[in-house]
Design a protein around this motif. Structure first.
Motif, PDB file in Angstrom:
ATOM      1  N   GLY A  44      -6.370  23.361  13.506  1.00 52.01           N
ATOM      2  CA  GLY A  44      -5.352  22.363  14.114  1.00 52.01           C
ATOM      3  C   GLY A  44      -5.682  20.896  14.515  1.00 52.01           C
ATOM      4  O   GLY A  44      -4.882  20.113  14.798  1.00 52.01           O
ATOM      5  N   PRO A  46      -7.452  17.418  13.328  1.00 54.45           N
ATOM      6  CA  PRO A  46      -7.573  16.684  12.072  1.00 54.45           C
ATOM      7  C   PRO A  46      -8.862  16.299  11.938  1.00 54.45           C
ATOM      8  O   PRO A  46      -9.601  15.846  12.885  1.00 54.45           O
ATOM      9  CB  PRO A  46      -6.539  15.552  12.541  1.00 54.45           C
ATOM     10  CG  PRO A  46      -5.543  16.003  13.602  1.00 54.45           C
ATOM     11  CD  PRO A  46      -6.355  16.702  14.458  1.00 54.45           C
ATOM     12  N   ARG A 164      -0.688  13.411  27.191  1.00 53.04           N
ATOM     13  CA  ARG A 164      -0.957  12.809  25.706  1.00 53.04           C
ATOM     14  C   ARG A 164      -1.963  11.612  25.944  1.00 53.04           C
ATOM     15  O   ARG A 164      -1.629  10.530  26.622  1.00 53.04           O
ATOM     16  CB  ARG A 164       0.205  12.304  25.121  1.00 53.04           C
ATOM     17  CG  ARG A 164       0.008  11.885  23.627  1.00 53.04           C
ATOM     18  CD  ARG A 164       1.456  11.717  23.134  1.00 53.04           C
ATOM     19  NE  ARG A 164       1.200  10.916  21.838  1.00 53.04           N
ATOM     20  CZ  ARG A 164       1.529  11.535  20.475  1.00 53.04           C
ATOM     21  NH1 ARG A 164       1.820  12.491  20.541  1.00 53.04           N
ATOM     22  NH2 ARG A 164       1.359  10.785  19.411  1.00 53.04           N
ATOM     23  N   ASP A 209       5.613  17.246  21.413  1.00 53.46           N
ATOM     24  CA  ASP A 209       5.544  17.072  20.018  1.00 53.46           C
ATOM     25  C   ASP A 209       5.119  18.333  19.507  1.00 53.46           C
ATOM     26  O   ASP A 209       4.343  19.005  19.939  1.00 53.46           O
ATOM     27  CB  ASP A 209       4.881  15.615  19.869  1.00 53.46           C
ATOM     28  CG  ASP A 209       3.350  15.772  20.168  1.00 53.46           C
ATOM     29  OD1 ASP A 209       2.568  16.885  20.140  1.00 53.46           O
ATOM     30  OD2 ASP A 209       2.923  14.630  20.746  1.00 53.46           O
ATOM     31  N   ASP A 210       4.874  18.174  18.187  1.00 49.43           N
ATOM     32  CA  ASP A 210       4.368  19.110  16.976  1.00 49.43           C
ATOM     33  C   ASP A 210       3.294  18.593  16.441  1.00 49.43           C
ATOM     34  O   ASP A 210       2.590  19.424  15.547  1.00 49.43           O
ATOM     35  CB  ASP A 210       5.587  19.658  16.154  1.00 49.43           C
ATOM     36  CG  ASP A 210       6.725  20.085  16.934  1.00 49.43           C
ATOM     37  OD1 ASP A 210       6.469  20.932  17.916  1.00 49.43           O
ATOM     38  OD2 ASP A 210       7.929  19.985  16.310  1.00 49.43           O
ATOM     39  N   ASP A 211       2.778  17.595  16.376  1.00 51.94           N
ATOM     40  CA  ASP A 211       1.586  17.185  15.687  1.00 51.94           C
ATOM     41  C   ASP A 211       0.232  16.813  16.432  1.00 51.94           C
ATOM     42  O   ASP A 211      -0.649  17.043  15.885  1.00 51.94           O
ATOM     43  CB  ASP A 211       2.014  15.776  15.056  1.00 51.94           C
ATOM     44  CG  ASP A 211       2.433  14.753  15.765  1.00 51.94           C
ATOM     45  OD1 ASP A 211       2.978  15.138  16.952  1.00 51.94           O
ATOM     46  OD2 ASP A 211       2.601  13.887  15.453  1.00 51.94           O
ATOM     47  N   ALA A 212       0.392  16.361  17.583  1.00 55.59           N
ATOM     48  CA  ALA A 212      -0.877  15.889  18.080  1.00 55.59           C
ATOM     49  C   ALA A 212      -1.880  17.220  18.695  1.00 55.59           C
ATOM     50  O   ALA A 212      -0.965  18.178  19.227  1.00 55.59           O
ATOM     51  CB  ALA A 212      -0.737  15.218  19.317  1.00 55.59           C
ATOM     52  N   ARG A 230      -1.002  26.862  19.393  1.00 51.40           N
ATOM     53  CA  ARG A 230      -0.562  25.508  19.583  1.00 51.40           C
ATOM     54  C   ARG A 230      -2.271  24.623  20.029  1.00 51.40           C
ATOM     55  O   ARG A 230      -2.191  23.444  19.836  1.00 51.40           O
ATOM     56  CB  ARG A 230       0.417  25.113  20.268  1.00 51.40           C
ATOM     57  CG  ARG A 230       0.761  23.641  20.320  1.00 51.40           C
ATOM     58  CD  ARG A 230       1.341  23.096  19.346  1.00 51.40           C
ATOM     59  NE  ARG A 230       2.030  21.715  19.530  1.00 51.40           N
ATOM     60  CZ  ARG A 230       1.137  20.444  19.452  1.00 51.40           C
ATOM     61  NH1 ARG A 230      -0.202  20.647  19.398  1.00 51.40           N
ATOM     62  NH2 ARG A 230       1.681  19.347  19.818  1.00 51.40           N
TER      63      ARG A 230
END
Length: 307
Positions: A44, A46, A164, A209-212, A230
């Motif tokens: 997960g 990047p 975040r 959020d679902d991406d970071a 997650r």
């Protein structure tokens, strides 16, 4: 079965009895500070999100074993790594019986205030920051010596919080769990009972959020099987890597759940990663054998990262 404290005293006595024959090795293991390095791209996370993290666990500030000058040396070493972010994983207070008392919080806090990183310095509390705190009360909002000292030093303290954080390469979430061994007397359904300070669902609910990707600081590693996918990586201390590890064998490792065996280093299970630092201080006995005090440099993402 003997208690952990009794077992550590027995093992420590045996270690001290043989210290004359191994004094050079024991002194080197206890005194020197090593930098343990990891390069990972956990699930997960990047590959193009590079992050350089310095980790510090288990300070246990007390005289003479972790005095202010020793903490200053550790802080200097962490700053020299030039991390993007510095993370502190709990247990600043010490309950060690074989000491000349705790270092005053304003003194160890002043040393930690010298930590520098572009993305800041962030911390969670550990079990000793509750059980060895002379002012902590058994209420949900009790004052905390360690929390106040960290905040006075300009360090963000997380207790079931998530934030975040934006970087030039992208964003990530940094979360911090309340201590799993800490507790307070609360009222649940009208009944007074002891309530744990950790709240994993409440912490995760703040991530909107679902991406970071998500990093989770948790002093004790025992929460690892419960953490959802997650979360890319859980960062823990608490175990000291066993602290007394002759010939690679750790006879005593502190655990909340006795069936778990997370002692030290990098683990990957069911799509989740865990990293445990051996820390810099000592608990119960002022000795380390086979597990040198360490700070960690963790490099996430990037073309060369593996894992």
């Amino acid at each position: 079965m003997p208690s952990r404290r009794t077992a550590m005293k027995i093992l420590g006595g045996a270690a001290l009895a043989g210290l004359a024959a191994t004094s050079a090795l024991a002194a080197d293991t206890f005194v020197r500070l090593r930098v343990q390095r990891y390069r990972l791209t956990p699930p997960g996370w990047p590959e193009d999100l590079s992050l350089r993290i310095a980790l510090l666990g288990d300070l246990h500030a007390c005289y003479p074993w972790m005095r202010p000058s020793r903490i200053r040396t550790i802080v200097n070493a962490m700053n020299a790594l030039q991390p993007d972010i510095q993370l502190l994983l709990g247990d600043y207070l010490s309950g060690m019986q074989l000491s000349f008392g705790q270092v005053p919080p304003e003194q160890w806090g002043a040393e930690l205030a010298r930590l520098k990183a572009p993305l800041g310095v962030h911390a969670v509390l550990g079990n000793h920051d509750w059980i060895d705190d002379p002012i902590a009360e058994q209420t949900e909002d009790s004052p905390s010596t360690a929390r106040q000292a960290l905040q006075d030093a300009g360090i963000a303290v997380y207790e079931n919080d998530a934030r975040r954080i934006e970087t030039a390469d992208g964003a990530f979430w940094l979360a911090g769990l309340g201590d799993q061994m800490g507790s307070y007397i609360g009222t649940v359904d009208g009944i007074s009972r002891r309530v744990a300070r950790d709240d994993l669902p409440g912490t995760m609910a703040q991530i909107d959020d679902d991406d970071a990707p998500v990093l989770l600081m948790a002093h004790e590693p025992d929460i690892f099987p419960d953490v959802p996918a997650r979360v890319s990586l859980i960062l823990s201390g608490h175990t000291h890597g066993g602290q007394i590890v002759p010939f690679g064998w750790a006879p005593v490792v502190p655990r909340i759940r006795k069936h778990l065996n997370y002692r030290y280093g990098h683990y990957r299970e069911n799509g989740r990663d865990l990293l445990i630092t051996g820390g810099v201080g000592c608990s119960i006995l002022p000795i380390r054998i086979g597990m040198a005090p360490e700070i960690v440099l963790l490099e996430l993402g990037g073309a060369m990262a593996t894992g």
